[in-house]
Design a protein around this motif. Structure first.
Motif, PDB file in Angstrom:
ATOM      1  N   ASP A  19       2.839  -4.641 -10.735  1.00  0.00           N
ATOM      2  CA  ASP A  19       3.334  -3.331 -10.667  1.00  0.00           C
ATOM      3  C   ASP A  19       4.626  -3.135 -11.334  1.00  0.00           C
ATOM      4  OD1 ASP A  19       2.842  -0.601  -9.932  1.00  0.00           O
ATOM      5  OD2 ASP A  19       3.668  -0.683  -8.092  1.00  0.00           O
ATOM      6  N   ASN A  20       5.837  -3.847 -10.963  1.00  0.00           N
ATOM      7  CA  ASN A  20       6.990  -3.655 -11.210  1.00  0.00           C
ATOM      8  C   ASN A  20       7.385  -4.445 -12.608  1.00  0.00           C
ATOM      9  OD1 ASN A  20       8.429  -2.078  -8.925  1.00  0.00           O
ATOM     10  ND2 ASN A  20       7.353  -3.667  -7.927  1.00  0.00           N
ATOM     11  N   LEU A  21       6.769  -5.447 -12.803  1.00  0.00           N
ATOM     12  CA  LEU A  21       7.302  -5.958 -14.214  1.00  0.00           C
ATOM     13  C   LEU A  21       6.828  -5.150 -15.416  1.00  0.00           C
ATOM     14  CD1 LEU A  21       8.607  -8.677 -15.339  1.00  0.00           C
ATOM     15  CD2 LEU A  21       6.574  -9.588 -15.116  1.00  0.00           C
ATOM     16  N   SER A  22       5.745  -4.613 -15.105  1.00  0.00           N
ATOM     17  CA  SER A  22       5.046  -3.847 -16.364  1.00  0.00           C
ATOM     18  C   SER A  22       5.989  -2.721 -16.541  1.00  0.00           C
ATOM     19  CB  SER A  22       3.789  -3.631 -16.202  1.00  0.00           C
ATOM     20  OG  SER A  22       3.099  -4.811 -15.715  1.00  0.00           O
ATOM     21  N   GLN A  23       6.588  -2.213 -15.467  1.00  0.00           N
ATOM     22  CA  GLN A  23       7.163  -1.090 -15.880  1.00  0.00           C
ATOM     23  C   GLN A  23       8.510  -1.029 -16.301  1.00  0.00           C
ATOM     24  OE1 GLN A  23       6.941   2.064 -12.660  1.00  0.00           O
ATOM     25  NE2 GLN A  23       5.551   0.917 -11.683  1.00  0.00           N
ATOM     26  N   TYR A  24       9.373  -2.291 -16.306  1.00  0.00           N
ATOM     27  CA  TYR A  24      10.580  -2.435 -16.383  1.00  0.00           C
ATOM     28  C   TYR A  24      11.187  -1.768 -17.943  1.00  0.00           C
ATOM     29  CZ  TYR A  24      15.406  -4.122 -16.139  1.00  0.00           C
ATOM     30  OH  TYR A  24      16.778  -4.166 -16.408  1.00  0.00           O
ATOM     31  N   VAL A  25      10.462  -2.537 -18.825  1.00  0.00           N
ATOM     32  CA  VAL A  25      10.852  -1.999 -19.990  1.00  0.00           C
ATOM     33  C   VAL A  25      10.812  -0.614 -20.143  1.00  0.00           C
ATOM     34  CG1 VAL A  25      10.697  -4.286 -21.382  1.00  0.00           C
ATOM     35  CG2 VAL A  25       8.772  -2.781 -21.044  1.00  0.00           C
ATOM     36  N   ASP A  26       9.850   0.264 -19.660  1.00  0.00           N
ATOM     37  CA  ASP A  26       9.753   1.281 -20.000  1.00  0.00           C
ATOM     38  C   ASP A  26      10.949   2.277 -19.278  1.00  0.00           C
ATOM     39  OD1 ASP A  26       7.197   1.371 -21.338  1.00  0.00           O
ATOM     40  OD2 ASP A  26       6.136   1.737 -19.750  1.00  0.00           O
ATOM     41  N   GLU A  27      11.258   1.800 -17.997  1.00  0.00           N
ATOM     42  CA  GLU A  27      12.255   2.506 -17.418  1.00  0.00           C
ATOM     43  C   GLU A  27      13.553   2.228 -18.078  1.00  0.00           C
ATOM     44  OE1 GLU A  27      11.112   4.522 -15.093  1.00  0.00           O
ATOM     45  OE2 GLU A  27       9.762   3.584 -13.765  1.00  0.00           O
ATOM     46  N   LEU A  28      13.793   0.939 -18.414  1.00  0.00           N
ATOM     47  CA  LEU A  28      15.011   0.924 -19.269  1.00  0.00           C
ATOM     48  C   LEU A  28      15.053   1.714 -20.393  1.00  0.00           C
ATOM     49  CD1 LEU A  28      17.591  -0.984 -19.375  1.00  0.00           C
ATOM     50  CD2 LEU A  28      16.316  -2.733 -20.715  1.00  0.00           C
ATOM     51  N   MET A  29      14.087   1.861 -21.009  1.00  0.00           N
ATOM     52  CA  MET A  29      14.214   2.527 -22.247  1.00  0.00           C
ATOM     53  C   MET A  29      14.401   4.071 -22.052  1.00  0.00           C
ATOM     54  SD  MET A  29      12.550   4.822 -24.600  1.00  0.00           S
ATOM     55  CE  MET A  29      10.796   5.325 -24.275  1.00  0.00           C
ATOM     56  N   TRP A  65       0.870  -1.173   0.103  1.00  0.00           N
ATOM     57  CA  TRP A  65      -0.194  -0.015   0.070  1.00  0.00           C
ATOM     58  C   TRP A  65       0.962   1.339   0.024  1.00  0.00           C
ATOM     59  CZ3 TRP A  65      -4.029   2.673  -1.116  1.00  0.00           C
ATOM     60  CH2 TRP A  65      -4.403   3.480  -0.412  1.00  0.00           C
ATOM     61  N   SER A  66       1.955   1.207   0.728  1.00  0.00           N
ATOM     62  CA  SER A  66       2.591   2.561   0.938  1.00  0.00           C
ATOM     63  C   SER A  66       3.567   2.742  -0.157  1.00  0.00           C
ATOM     64  CB  SER A  66       3.353   2.633   2.291  1.00  0.00           C
ATOM     65  OG  SER A  66       4.102   1.478   2.479  1.00  0.00           O
ATOM     66  N   SER A  67       3.834   1.483  -0.943  1.00  0.00           N
ATOM     67  CA  SER A  67       4.779   1.542  -2.174  1.00  0.00           C
ATOM     68  C   SER A  67       4.029   2.122  -3.270  1.00  0.00           C
ATOM     69  CB  SER A  67       5.233   0.207  -2.404  1.00  0.00           C
ATOM     70  OG  SER A  67       5.621   0.039  -3.681  1.00  0.00           O
ATOM     71  N   VAL A  68       2.846   1.678  -3.362  1.00  0.00           N
ATOM     72  CA  VAL A  68       1.977   2.246  -4.549  1.00  0.00           C
ATOM     73  C   VAL A  68       1.535   3.622  -4.341  1.00  0.00           C
ATOM     74  CG1 VAL A  68       1.587  -0.044  -5.499  1.00  0.00           C
ATOM     75  CG2 VAL A  68      -0.014   0.927  -3.855  1.00  0.00           C
ATOM     76  N   LEU A  69       1.208   3.822  -3.182  1.00  0.00           N
ATOM     77  CA  LEU A  69       0.795   5.189  -2.832  1.00  0.00           C
ATOM     78  C   LEU A  69       1.691   6.137  -3.399  1.00  0.00           C
ATOM     79  CD1 LEU A  69      -2.013   6.463  -1.754  1.00  0.00           C
ATOM     80  CD2 LEU A  69      -0.955   6.295   0.570  1.00  0.00           C
ATOM     81  N   ALA A  70       3.089   5.901  -2.682  1.00  0.00           N
ATOM     82  CA  ALA A  70       4.270   6.655  -2.993  1.00  0.00           C
ATOM     83  C   ALA A  70       4.515   6.813  -4.489  1.00  0.00           C
ATOM     84  CB  ALA A  70       5.442   6.162  -2.332  1.00  0.00           C
ATOM     85  N   GLY A  71       4.310   5.551  -5.272  1.00  0.00           N
ATOM     86  CA  GLY A  71       4.601   5.460  -6.605  1.00  0.00           C
ATOM     87  C   GLY A  71       3.399   6.503  -7.408  1.00  0.00           C
ATOM     88  N   TYR A  72       2.314   6.349  -6.775  1.00  0.00           N
ATOM     89  CA  TYR A  72       1.179   7.005  -7.447  1.00  0.00           C
ATOM     90  C   TYR A  72       1.407   8.755  -7.209  1.00  0.00           C
ATOM     91  CZ  TYR A  72      -3.355   8.295  -9.274  1.00  0.00           C
ATOM     92  OH  TYR A  72      -4.482   8.820  -9.828  1.00  0.00           O
ATOM     93  N   ILE A 122      13.569  -1.956  -9.538  1.00  0.00           N
ATOM     94  CA  ILE A 122      12.653  -2.854 -10.263  1.00  0.00           C
ATOM     95  C   ILE A 122      13.320  -4.419 -10.346  1.00  0.00           C
ATOM     96  CG2 ILE A 122      11.314  -3.602 -12.172  1.00  0.00           C
ATOM     97  CD1 ILE A 122      10.716  -0.767 -12.607  1.00  0.00           C
ATOM     98  N   GLN A 123      14.105  -4.556 -10.764  1.00  0.00           N
ATOM     99  CA  GLN A 123      15.144  -5.831 -10.819  1.00  0.00           C
ATOM    100  C   GLN A 123      15.087  -6.452  -9.255  1.00  0.00           C
ATOM    101  OE1 GLN A 123      16.556  -7.970 -12.815  1.00  0.00           O
ATOM    102  NE2 GLN A 123      15.996  -6.961 -14.663  1.00  0.00           N
ATOM    103  N   HIS A 158       2.252   4.435 -15.966  1.00  0.00           N
ATOM    104  CA  HIS A 158       2.639   4.001 -14.579  1.00  0.00           C
ATOM    105  C   HIS A 158       1.973   4.338 -13.248  1.00  0.00           C
ATOM    106  CE1 HIS A 158       7.336   3.801 -16.288  1.00  0.00           C
ATOM    107  NE2 HIS A 158       6.348   3.008 -17.030  1.00  0.00           N
ATOM    108  N   GLY A 159       1.618   5.358 -13.599  1.00  0.00           N
ATOM    109  CA  GLY A 159       0.249   5.848 -12.351  1.00  0.00           C
ATOM    110  C   GLY A 159      -0.955   4.922 -12.556  1.00  0.00           C
ATOM    111  N   MET A 160      -1.120   4.707 -13.920  1.00  0.00           N
ATOM    112  CA  MET A 160      -2.073   3.765 -13.911  1.00  0.00           C
ATOM    113  C   MET A 160      -2.070   2.408 -13.396  1.00  0.00           C
ATOM    114  SD  MET A 160      -3.927   3.007 -17.853  1.00  0.00           S
ATOM    115  CE  MET A 160      -4.083   4.837 -18.455  1.00  0.00           C
ATOM    116  N   LEU A 161      -0.719   1.859 -13.563  1.00  0.00           N
ATOM    117  CA  LEU A 161      -0.528   0.596 -12.767  1.00  0.00           C
ATOM    118  C   LEU A 161      -0.423   0.678 -11.307  1.00  0.00           C
ATOM    119  CD1 LEU A 161       2.734  -0.440 -15.192  1.00  0.00           C
ATOM    120  CD2 LEU A 161       0.666  -1.691 -14.683  1.00  0.00           C
ATOM    121  N   HIS A 162       0.171   1.606 -10.609  1.00  0.00           N
ATOM    122  CA  HIS A 162      -0.053   1.860  -9.311  1.00  0.00           C
ATOM    123  C   HIS A 162      -1.577   1.856  -8.837  1.00  0.00           C
ATOM    124  CE1 HIS A 162       4.209   2.261  -9.219  1.00  0.00           C
ATOM    125  NE2 HIS A 162       4.387   3.815  -9.715  1.00  0.00           N
ATOM    126  N   ALA A 163      -2.401   2.744  -9.589  1.00  0.00           N
ATOM    127  CA  ALA A 163      -3.762   2.612  -9.515  1.00  0.00           C
ATOM    128  C   ALA A 163      -4.432   1.184  -9.306  1.00  0.00           C
ATOM    129  CB  ALA A 163      -4.469   3.571 -10.226  1.00  0.00           C
TER     130      ALA A 163
END
Lengths: 253, 250
Positions: A193-203, A63-70, A178-179, A114-119
Motif C-alpha cells: 500500500d505504502n511503497l507504491s504511493q511514495y513516489v506520487d506523494e513525493l511528486m 483494515w482501519s488504515s486502508v479503510l480510512a485511506g479509501y 510513508i517513510q 491510491h484509492g485503487m491501492l487501498h482497495a
C-alpha cells in the motif's frame, strides 16, 4: 527542537536543495519553518503507531488504515477534490499556470490510483470480495475532515496557488508517514500500500515546492498560500467544549 | 448453461458506435490530409493545425473539471471515477504532446509565444469555443449521458481522422504524433461503451444519449471544418441575415 532522523533526512534531501533563489524561495523557507514542528510531531506519532502495529499480528490496524485511506483518497472523493484544482486557473491565467493544470491532471489520476491501492489491500487481505461492496460502507465513504476538501474546493475562488500549502505541508506529511511505515514495518500488504504511493506523494510535495519557488513571488501570491497554511495548522478537532472539559480536568487535578 | 446477462445499454452503445463511425467516415480533415499528401502544406500550415488542436485540448481541463464536480460520492461504482480520471490525464498528455511538437519544430520559441500567437489563442466566438461550451453544458446532465455524448460521440469521429492521419500523413514526425494519440483515444471510446452499456437504462436517458451524442458529433465536425479551413487558408464566410434567438432562452 530535536528533529526525528526521518524528518532530518527528508529536509536535507528534498526540502533544502533547490535550483532557485529569490522571493519565492525565501517565502518557502519561511513556510518550511512553520511546517517543521508539525512535521516532527506527526513523524514521532507515526513511529509510535507503527511500533504498536508491528506488535499486533491480527492486522486490525491494516483494515482501519486502508479503510480510512479509501475514505480519504478513494476514487469517489479524489476525483472531485482534485478536479477542482483544474478550475482554479482562469483562462486569462492559463498562459502562466498551465503547468499547474498539467501536474494536477496527473494528480487526479494519482489520487484515484491510491484509492485503487487501498482497495487492492482490502481485496488481497480478504476484507472485501469486490471493490463495489465499499459503496455500502459508510466508513469507506466518510471523510472525518470534510473541511479539508471544502477548502480545496474553494481555491477557484481564492487563488490558483493556494493549493501549494496543501501540497507542501500535507503531501510532505504523507511522505514522512510513508517513510515511517516502510522503515518500521515489514508487513507485505502494508508495504504494498505504502511503497507504491511514495513516489506520487513525493511528486505532489515537490509540486508544492516548485509552485512556491517559481510562482509565489509577490505578497499577493504568497498571502493565499500563507492563509491556507494558517488554516491547515489550526487544530481542527478541539472545540470550545473540549477546551472547557480540559479546563475542568485541570481544575479537578 | 446460463445465458450471459444482456447489459441494459448494449444496444444503445452499438447504435451510437455505428452513428459515430458513419460521421467519422468522411470529415473535413480529409481535405487537410489530401493537401498534405500532395505536398501543399508547409510548416506554417502545420503550425495552424497543431496550434488549433492544442487550443481545443487545453480547454478540456475546464470541461473535465466541470464534469468531475458533478460526480458525487457513491453515485456510480468506483470504476467510473477511475476511467474519467485516466481520460483527463490522457487528454492532458495529448495537450502537452501537441505544444511540444510546435516547439520541437521551431515554429515558436516558447510555450508563452504559442499562447499569444493567433494559432494558439482561444477565441470565444469560434467553433472550438462552440464545441467546448457544448461539452461544458453537458455538466448539466448525469455522467452516463455526457460520457455517451463525448466518448461514443465526438471521440469516435476524432479516432477516425486520427487513424487516417496516422496511416497516411506524409510528415513522419506528425504521422508518429497522430499514431501516438490513437491508443488512448480508442480507450476513451471503450470507456464510453463501458459506461453506456452498464449505466444507461431508462428510455429517457437513452434518448438523451442519442440527442447529446448527435450534438457532440455535429459540433466536433464543425471544429474540424473550422480548423481544416484555417490550415488550408480558406477564408471563413461571414454569415449574413439576422440571428434567430431560440424560444425558451432568456
Amino acid at each position: 527542537m530535536e528533529l526525528h532522523p526521518i524528518l532530518q533526512e527528508f529536509l536535507d534531501t528534498w526540502v533544502y536543495p533547490t535550483g532557485f533563489s529569490g522571493p519565492g524561495y525565501d517565502f518557502r523557507m519561511h513556510i518550511t519553518e512553520r511546517c517543521i514542528p508539525a512535521w516532527n510531531g506527526m513523524t514521532m506519532s507515526a513511529v509510535k503507531a507503527a511500533q504498536e502495529d508491528a506488535k499486533t499480528p491480527t492486522r486490525e490496524w491494516l483494515w482501519s488504515s486502508v479503510l480510512a485511506g479509501y475514505a480519504g483518497e478513494g476514487p469517489q472523493m479524489s476525483i472531485k477534490q482534485m478536479s477542482t484544482q483544474l478550475l482554479s486557473v482562469s483562462l486569462e491565467d492559463q498562459e502562466r499556470y498551465i503547468d499547474l493544470q498539467r501536474m494536477r491532471a496527473q494528480q487526479v489520476w494519482d489520487e484515484v490510483k491510491h484509492g485503487m491501492l487501498h482497495a487492492d489491500v482490502m481485496l488481497r487481505g480478504g476484507y472485501v470480495k469486490r471493490e463495489e461492496e465499499l459503496m455500502d460502507s459508510a466508513d469507506a465513504n466518510t471523510l472525518g475532515i470534510l473541511s479539508y476538501f471544502g477548502c480545496t474546493a474553494m481555491f477557484p475562488h481564492i487563488h490558483p496557488l493556494a493549493r501549494a500549502a496543501q501540497h507542501y505541508f500535507f503531501e510532505g506529511s504523507a511522505c514522512l508517514g510513508i517513510q515511517v511505515r516502510m522503515r518500521y514495518m515489514n508487513d507485505p500488504l502494508d508495504l504494498h500500500d505504502n511503497l507504491s504511493q511514495y513516489v506520487d506523494e513525493l511528486m505532489h510535495f515537490m509540486e508544492g515546492k516548485y509552485q512556491m519557488d517559481v510562482y509565489a513571488l509577490t505578497e499577493k501570491d504568497q498571502r493565499a498560500i500563507e492563509d491556507t497554511l494558517d488554516f491547515l495548522l489550526k487544530p481542527w478537532a478541539p472545540t470550545l467544549a473540549d477546551a472547557l472539559a480540559r479546563a475542568k480536568q485541570g481544575a479537578a487535578a | 448453461m446460463n445465458q450471459p446477462t444482456r447489459l441494459p445499454g448494449a444496444a444503445l452503445a452499438q447504435e451510437l458506435t455505428e452513428a459515430g463511425h458513419a460521421d467519422g467516415a468522411h470529415t473535413p480533415f480529409d481535405l487537410v490530409l489530401e493537401a498534405a499528401r500532395r505536398g501543399e502544406l508547409d510548416e506554417a500550415a502545420y503550425y495552424r493545425l497543431l496550434g488549433r488542436l492544442w487550443v481545443l485540448k487545453r480547454l478540456m481541463y475546464y470541461v473535465y473539471g466541470g464534469w468531475a464536480q458533478g460526480l458525487n460520492v457513491n453515485e456510480y461504482p468506483p470504476s467510473v471515477d477511475y476511467l474519467l480520471s485516466k481520460q483527463l490525464y490522457d487528454d492532458s498528455t495529448h495537450e502537452m504532446v501537441l505544444v511540444d511538437e510546435i516547439l520541437r519544430r521551431g515554429l515558436a520559441p516558447t510555450q508563452r509565444a504559442v499562447f499569444r500567437h493567433p494559432n494558439g489563442r482561444f477565441v470565444i466566438a469560434s467553433r472550438i469555443g462552440h464545441f467546448v461550451f457544448t461539452l461544458r453544458a453537458l455538466a448539466n446532465y448525469a455522467h452516463n449521458i455526457r460520457m455517451a455524448a463525448l466518448n461514443l460521440g465526438a471521440k469516435l469521429v476524432e479516432l477516425a481522422w486520427l487513424e487516417r492521419f496516422a496511416a497516411q500523413f506524409p510528415d513522419p514526425a506528425l504521422r508518429t504524433l497522430f499514431d501516438g494519440l490513437i491508443a488512448e483515444t480508442a480507450s476513451h471510446v471503450q470507456m464510453g461503451r463501458f459506461v453506456v452499456e452498464r449505466f444507461v437504462e431508462k428510455p429517457v436517458d437513452q434518448e438523451l444519449c442519442r440527442r447529446t451524442a448527435a450534438i457532440a458529433r455535429r459540433d466536433y465536425l464543425a471544429v474540424l471544418d473550422e480548423i481544416g479551413g484555417q490550415v488550408l487558408g480558406v477564408e471563413e464566410v461571414t454569415p449574413t441575415g439576422h440571428i434567430e434567438i431560440p424560444r425558451g432562452l432568456d
